[in-house]
Enzyme design. Structure first.
Site, PDB file in Angstrom:
ATOM      1  N   CYS A  93       0.828  -1.199   0.000  1.00  0.00           N
ATOM      2  CA  CYS A  93       0.000   0.000   0.000  1.00  0.00           C
ATOM      3  C   CYS A  93       0.864   1.251   0.000  1.00  0.00           C
ATOM      4  O   CYS A  93       2.091   1.174   0.102  1.00  0.00           O
ATOM      5  CB  CYS A  93      -0.954   0.011   1.196  1.00  0.00           C
ATOM      6  SG  CYS A  93      -0.159   0.279   2.797  1.00  0.00           S
ATOM      7  N   ASP A  96       3.003   1.787   3.198  1.00  0.00           N
ATOM      8  CA  ASP A  96       4.218   0.955   3.201  1.00  0.00           C
ATOM      9  C   ASP A  96       5.358   1.658   2.471  1.00  0.00           C
ATOM     10  O   ASP A  96       6.510   1.624   2.911  1.00  0.00           O
ATOM     11  CB  ASP A  96       3.951  -0.386   2.519  1.00  0.00           C
ATOM     12  CG  ASP A  96       3.073  -1.310   3.333  1.00  0.00           C
ATOM     13  OD1 ASP A  96       2.950  -1.108   4.561  1.00  0.00           O
ATOM     14  OD2 ASP A  96       2.499  -2.237   2.741  1.00  0.00           O
ATOM     15  N   CYS A 156      -4.738  -2.358   3.805  1.00  0.00           N
ATOM     16  CA  CYS A 156      -3.897  -1.973   2.658  1.00  0.00           C
ATOM     17  C   CYS A 156      -4.680  -1.708   1.380  1.00  0.00           C
ATOM     18  O   CYS A 156      -4.312  -0.823   0.595  1.00  0.00           O
ATOM     19  CB  CYS A 156      -2.850  -3.057   2.397  1.00  0.00           C
ATOM     20  SG  CYS A 156      -1.596  -3.204   3.690  1.00  0.00           S
TER      21      CYS A 156
END
Length: 204
Positions: A93, A96, A156
């Site tokens: 995502c 991240d 996510c």
């Protein structure tokens, strides 16, 4: 932040230590065997297996040979390209992509695509800052962590970069538990999670 860490199962020292080591191995761009991960940790393979088995379902991706290929950073293609030392990688995502440079200690070139306008969003993320954001007014979505499902389905899948706030807000109208934040705000959240992860792992 606490919900994200808890859903990843990174509440203990061993789990956090393994995750940091795995991320640093994944950025080499090849699947990680249990033996290789154990060697990087100075653990036995049995210790690695034991900790992996304690992690929530969906926290780690495996290939058909039982090798590890993803855990936030992944070798499998996603909408979020993440290039480290010219090695093409991906993240689960947008958060991240903002968080993991601090964990791996390396800058990353990030390229994503706004799911509303389909325009590219590019940036460089170092362990300390965000550089070269294009478009300059790009934002990202954040959502409350759902009560069910693994971290990818619970969080996510709804955390994206958007080319503008208006694009993000248009997308979020049908997402009652979402919010649109600046990339800098997302980076600061990512830094806080990364620090927590590194502190638990006793890592620099």
């Amino acid at each position: 932040m606490r919900e994200i860490v808890n859903r990843l199962g990174l509440t203990g020292e061993a789990e956090a230590t393994l995750h940091v080591a795995l991320l640093r191995e994944l950025v080499q761009g090849r699947p990680v065997t249990l033996e290789r991960l154990a060697a990087s940790l100075n653990w036995t393979t049995d210790q690695v297996v034991q900790v992996l088995e304690q992690l929530p379902c969906g926290t780690v991706e495996y290939d058909g040979q039982g090798r590890l290929v993803g855990s936030g950073i992944t070798l499998r293609e996603t909408p979020h390209a993440f290039v480290v030392n010219d090695q093409p990688l991906y993240t689960w995502c947008a958060l991240d992509a903002l968080m993991f440079p601090a964990v791996i200690g390396e800058p990353a070139q990030v390229r994503s695509r706004c799911p509303h306008t389909h325009k590219p969003v590019t940036l460089t993320v170092t362990p300390q800052e965000v550089l070269s954001l294009q478009p300059e007014d790009a934002v990202l979505s954040l959502v409350s962590v759902a009560t069910e499902g693994d971290i990818r389905s619970a969080f996510c899948c709804d955390v994206h970069f958007f080319a503008s706030r208006s694009a993000g807000e248009a997308w979020s109208r049908n997402k009652p538990h979402s919010s649109i934040v600046t990339v800098q705000e997302g980076f600061e959240l990512g830094q806080a999670i990364a620090r927590q992860l590194l502190d638990k792992a006793g890592s620099d």
